[in-house]
Motif scaffolding. Structure first.
Motif, PDB file in Angstrom:
ATOM      1  N   ASN A  45      -4.774  -3.866 -41.822  1.00  0.00           N
ATOM      2  CA  ASN A  45      -3.837  -2.872 -42.359  1.00  0.00           C
ATOM      3  C   ASN A  45      -2.396  -3.229 -42.029  1.00  0.00           C
ATOM      4  N   GLU A  46      -2.167  -3.771 -40.851  1.00  0.00           N
ATOM      5  CA  GLU A  46      -0.865  -4.283 -40.457  1.00  0.00           C
ATOM      6  C   GLU A  46      -1.065  -5.521 -39.604  1.00  0.00           C
ATOM      7  N   ILE A  47      -0.042  -6.350 -39.573  1.00  0.00           N
ATOM      8  CA  ILE A  47      -0.194  -7.641 -38.925  1.00  0.00           C
ATOM      9  C   ILE A  47       1.037  -7.922 -38.071  1.00  0.00           C
ATOM     10  N   GLU A  48       0.806  -8.543 -36.929  1.00  0.00           N
ATOM     11  CA  GLU A  48       1.906  -8.858 -36.021  1.00  0.00           C
ATOM     12  C   GLU A  48       2.771  -9.968 -36.613  1.00  0.00           C
ATOM     13  N   PHE A  49       4.080  -9.744 -36.612  1.00  0.00           N
ATOM     14  CA  PHE A  49       4.985 -10.731 -37.186  1.00  0.00           C
ATOM     15  C   PHE A  49       5.240 -11.833 -36.168  1.00  0.00           C
ATOM     16  N   PRO A  50       5.201 -13.093 -36.586  1.00  0.00           N
ATOM     17  CA  PRO A  50       5.377 -14.197 -35.642  1.00  0.00           C
ATOM     18  C   PRO A  50       6.827 -14.363 -35.208  1.00  0.00           C
ATOM     19  N   SER A  51       7.021 -15.228 -34.249  1.00  0.00           N
ATOM     20  CA  SER A  51       8.375 -15.618 -33.856  1.00  0.00           C
ATOM     21  C   SER A  51       8.855 -16.742 -34.764  1.00  0.00           C
ATOM     22  N   VAL A  52      10.178 -16.778 -34.977  1.00  0.00           N
ATOM     23  CA  VAL A  52      10.791 -17.825 -35.785  1.00  0.00           C
ATOM     24  C   VAL A  52      11.907 -18.443 -34.951  1.00  0.00           C
ATOM     25  N   THR A  53      11.846 -19.746 -34.755  1.00  0.00           N
ATOM     26  CA  THR A  53      12.892 -20.465 -34.035  1.00  0.00           C
ATOM     27  C   THR A  53      13.705 -21.281 -35.019  1.00  0.00           C
ATOM     28  N   ASN A  78       3.313  -3.950 -42.443  1.00  0.00           N
ATOM     29  CA  ASN A  78       2.204  -3.624 -43.336  1.00  0.00           C
ATOM     30  C   ASN A  78       2.583  -3.896 -44.786  1.00  0.00           C
ATOM     31  N   HIS A  79       3.534  -4.828 -44.985  1.00  0.00           N
ATOM     32  CA  HIS A  79       3.980  -5.201 -46.323  1.00  0.00           C
ATOM     33  C   HIS A  79       3.776  -6.696 -46.543  1.00  0.00           C
ATOM     34  N   VAL A  80       3.671  -7.067 -47.794  1.00  0.00           N
ATOM     35  CA  VAL A  80       3.651  -8.471 -48.176  1.00  0.00           C
ATOM     36  C   VAL A  80       4.819  -8.723 -49.127  1.00  0.00           C
ATOM     37  N   GLY A  81       5.206  -9.988 -49.245  1.00  0.00           N
ATOM     38  CA  GLY A  81       6.313 -10.319 -50.131  1.00  0.00           C
ATOM     39  C   GLY A  81       7.628 -10.435 -49.387  1.00  0.00           C
ATOM     40  N   SER A  82       8.615 -11.029 -50.041  1.00  0.00           N
ATOM     41  CA  SER A  82       9.872 -11.396 -49.393  1.00  0.00           C
ATOM     42  C   SER A  82      10.853 -10.238 -49.239  1.00  0.00           C
ATOM     43  N   VAL A  83      10.624  -9.102 -49.887  1.00  0.00           N
ATOM     44  CA  VAL A  83      11.611  -8.024 -49.858  1.00  0.00           C
ATOM     45  C   VAL A  83      11.625  -7.313 -48.508  1.00  0.00           C
ATOM     46  N   SER A 136      -3.871 -10.499 -43.955  1.00  0.00           N
ATOM     47  CA  SER A 136      -5.183 -10.948 -43.502  1.00  0.00           C
ATOM     48  C   SER A 136      -5.003 -12.134 -42.572  1.00  0.00           C
ATOM     49  N   THR A 137      -6.044 -12.400 -41.812  1.00  0.00           N
ATOM     50  CA  THR A 137      -6.069 -13.546 -40.905  1.00  0.00           C
ATOM     51  C   THR A 137      -7.293 -14.384 -41.211  1.00  0.00           C
ATOM     52  N   THR A 176      -3.583 -18.061 -39.243  1.00  0.00           N
ATOM     53  CA  THR A 176      -4.900 -18.631 -38.989  1.00  0.00           C
ATOM     54  C   THR A 176      -5.178 -18.595 -37.492  1.00  0.00           C
ATOM     55  N   ARG A 177      -6.358 -18.158 -37.153  1.00  0.00           N
ATOM     56  CA  ARG A 177      -6.742 -18.091 -35.736  1.00  0.00           C
ATOM     57  C   ARG A 177      -7.917 -19.034 -35.492  1.00  0.00           C
ATOM     58  N   PHE A 178      -7.796 -19.837 -34.442  1.00  0.00           N
ATOM     59  CA  PHE A 178      -8.842 -20.784 -34.065  1.00  0.00           C
ATOM     60  C   PHE A 178      -9.519 -20.297 -32.786  1.00  0.00           C
ATOM     61  N   GLU A 179     -10.841 -20.245 -32.815  1.00  0.00           N
ATOM     62  CA  GLU A 179     -11.611 -19.796 -31.658  1.00  0.00           C
ATOM     63  C   GLU A 179     -12.689 -20.833 -31.352  1.00  0.00           C
ATOM     64  N   TYR A 180     -12.610 -21.410 -30.143  1.00  0.00           N
ATOM     65  CA  TYR A 180     -13.561 -22.430 -29.713  1.00  0.00           C
ATOM     66  C   TYR A 180     -14.419 -21.894 -28.578  1.00  0.00           C
ATOM     67  N   LEU A 181     -15.576 -22.494 -28.423  1.00  0.00           N
ATOM     68  CA  LEU A 181     -16.490 -22.108 -27.353  1.00  0.00           C
ATOM     69  C   LEU A 181     -16.130 -22.852 -26.068  1.00  0.00           C
ATOM     70  N   PRO A 182     -16.219 -22.190 -24.926  1.00  0.00           N
ATOM     71  CA  PRO A 182     -15.918 -22.866 -23.650  1.00  0.00           C
ATOM     72  C   PRO A 182     -17.031 -23.839 -23.270  1.00  0.00           C
ATOM     73  N   SER A 183     -16.821 -24.580 -22.199  1.00  0.00           N
ATOM     74  CA  SER A 183     -17.821 -25.506 -21.678  1.00  0.00           C
ATOM     75  C   SER A 183     -19.135 -24.753 -21.445  1.00  0.00           C
ATOM     76  N   PRO A 184     -20.298 -25.343 -21.750  1.00  0.00           N
ATOM     77  CA  PRO A 184     -20.567 -26.768 -21.995  1.00  0.00           C
ATOM     78  C   PRO A 184     -20.419 -27.213 -23.453  1.00  0.00           C
ATOM     79  N   TYR A 185     -19.915 -26.374 -24.328  1.00  0.00           N
ATOM     80  CA  TYR A 185     -19.737 -26.760 -25.720  1.00  0.00           C
ATOM     81  C   TYR A 185     -18.442 -27.564 -25.869  1.00  0.00           C
TER      82      TYR A 185
END
Length: 476
Positions: free
Chosen positions: A89-97, A206-211, A410-411, A269-278
């Motif tokens: 429904n809403e998404i956290e806005f990233p940082s921009v450097t 909670n908006h999309v688009g450049s406006v 969406s993510t 995009t979110r990446f989720e990996y399994l801890p050791s022993p994987y």
């Protein structure tokens, strides 16, 4: 004289005294397919018996090899990657450097050929310059080139980036103007001072688009360009997680030339990996979110700490890309830091010593760019008519309009999952292999174990009885 024939259909109640008797009984009653073809009843058909023996032995050997391989594979902890889209429904806005490729302010630097030689020798132009710095000249002592610097000292040579009318002309989010000093923070990079948005707080949309998203108006002040970090002119920007260090994230970002209005469409995009022993990637294991001291683990912070140790050992100071109270002097930068940076990034063994594995969970932002000419000839003339203190082409030569927005709420989650979710999976696979090759199941395996136990017991009993008979004969 008459004899009575024995009904072979009647089950025998006589004890099975030999291994052959046990085998005939097992082969006729077991659940293993085809084993009944190896009993004494069909032994007179030699060719048929030989073919069935070879076939069943081949299936048994291949089954054993397959089972061993399956078990070995299970203990290698294999994984697969799955990907799905998670609507929000809403998404956290990233940082921009955002960094100006020409951040040094020519008007703030003393107009002297000896000072000019120094900045030339610490710029990309040093490869073409044959002029060396004469450090015995007293001007370098007078201008503080041997003193460790603070953030304020670094900023005196740079273009204004936070005050009104500086690098960042204005910023808006959801059509509202942002307090630059509240929502932006100075971040020192190898390009000089940069601006990072949303560094300490969480801003959601909670908006999309450049406006309704982040809009930045930037002034490069190209009239005061000096020796920049590259031969180009414009800016570099990077969209990243607010907790990641953009300088050590390993992503070069995007470059924009002046006179452009740029629209940056962002997808999370979110990446989720399994801890050791994987194994997360290759033979590398990921690291959980927490460090040994309880702080959250980020790979960029790990690289930063590692390189800080390297620079301290090599030059006994830190370049201003690192967090510190005091930074290397200009003398140390020219005579140690530049060479140390080359050694650190060019020699693989030094980087390998950092031991900075992938985090088990990380966020990446994919960016797609489109651009147009800015401002148009019409608006350039209108702006000049209203503000005649700047020449007609000033905005075309200096201004960049940057719009950063989400393309969808969406993510995309890329998740590593184990191939075997439980021990039951390997039993299911093994059961399928056993059923395919021999029609076997757990019950038939128990039958086989029972046969082997009885055969071993019969062998021992016969051996013991034979020894008793031998002793009796010897006694007589």
């Amino acid at each position: 004289m008459s004899t009575k024939s024995k009904d072979i259909s009647t089950p025998s109640t006589e004890p099975l005294n030999t291994i052959g008797d046990l085998w005939n009984d097992f082969s006729q009653n077991t659940g293993f397919h085809g084993v009944n073809k190896l009993s004494g009843i069909t032994s007179r058909h030699k060719i048929r018996l030989l073919l069935w023996t070879c076939f069943i032995l081949s299936c048994g050997i291949y089954l054993i090899v397959t089972v061993v391989e399956e078990i070995n594979n299970y203990y290698r902890y294999p994984t697969t990657m799955t990907q799905y889209t998670k609507p929000e429904n809403e998404i956290e806005f990233p940082s921009v450097t955002i960094c100006n490729l020409n951040s040094l302010n020519k008007s703030a630097i003393k107009n002297d050929s000896r000072i000019d030689n120094y900045y030339s020798n610490v710029s990309p132009f040093r490869g073409f310059s044959n002029i060396t710095t004469n450090w015995s000249d007293p001007i370098y002592d007078q201008e503080g080139f041997y003193l460790n610097r603070t953030l304020e000292d670094v900023m005196t040579d740079e273009k204004n980036i936070l005050d009104p009318g500086g690098f960042l002309v204005y910023a808006t989010f959801h059509l509202s103007y942002l307090d630059v000093r509240k929502y932006f923070k100075v971040k020192l990079s190898h390009m000089g001072p940069c601006l990072t948005s949303n560094p300490d707080m969480k801003i959601k949309t909670n908006h999309v688009g450049s406006v309704f998203h982040l809009t930045l108006m930037l002034d490069l002040d190209s009239a005061n360009n000096y020796y920049g970090s590259s031969y180009g002119e414009g800016l570099q920007f990077l969209v990243h997680d607010s907790k990641e260090d953009p300088i050590f994230e390993g992503n070069s970002g995007f470059y924009v030339e002046p006179g452009k209005e740029v629209f940056a469409s962002v997808h999370k995009t979110r990446f989720e990996y399994l801890p050791s022993p994987y194994e997360a990637m290759g033979n590398e294991y990921c690291r959980d979110h927490m460090n040994n001291d309880g702080s959250q683990y980020y790979r960029s912070s790990c690289y930063k700490d590692c390189s800080s140790t390297f620079f301290l050992d090599r030059c006994n100071c830190l370049p201003y890309t690192h967090n510190s109270t005091y930074y290397c002097s200009k003398f140390q930068v020219a005579n140690c830091i530049l060479k140390a940076i080359g050694d650190y990034y060019n020699q693989t063994k030094l980087v390998d010593k950092c031991d900075c594995p992938l985090p088990c969970s990380s966020t990446h932002y994919d960016v797609s760019l489109t651009s147009s000419l800015f401002p148009s000839d019409f608006y350039s003339k209108k702006i000049f008519d209203l503000n005649r203190d700047k020449h007609l082409d000033y905005y075309r030569q200096n201004y960049i309009a940057l719009h950063i927005y989400f393309d969808q709420l969406s993510t995309t989650v890329s998740q590593q999952v184990p191939k075997y979710s439980s021990a039951g999976d390997i039993f299911a696979n093994l059961g399928g292999q056993m059923g395919l090759f021999l029609g076997a199941s757990i019950v038939t395996l128990i039958e086989l174990c029972e046969f082997l136990i009885y055969a071993f017991w019969t062998f021992l009993s016969n051996l013991r009885n034979r020894g008793t008979r031998v002793q009796k004969v010897a006694f007589k």
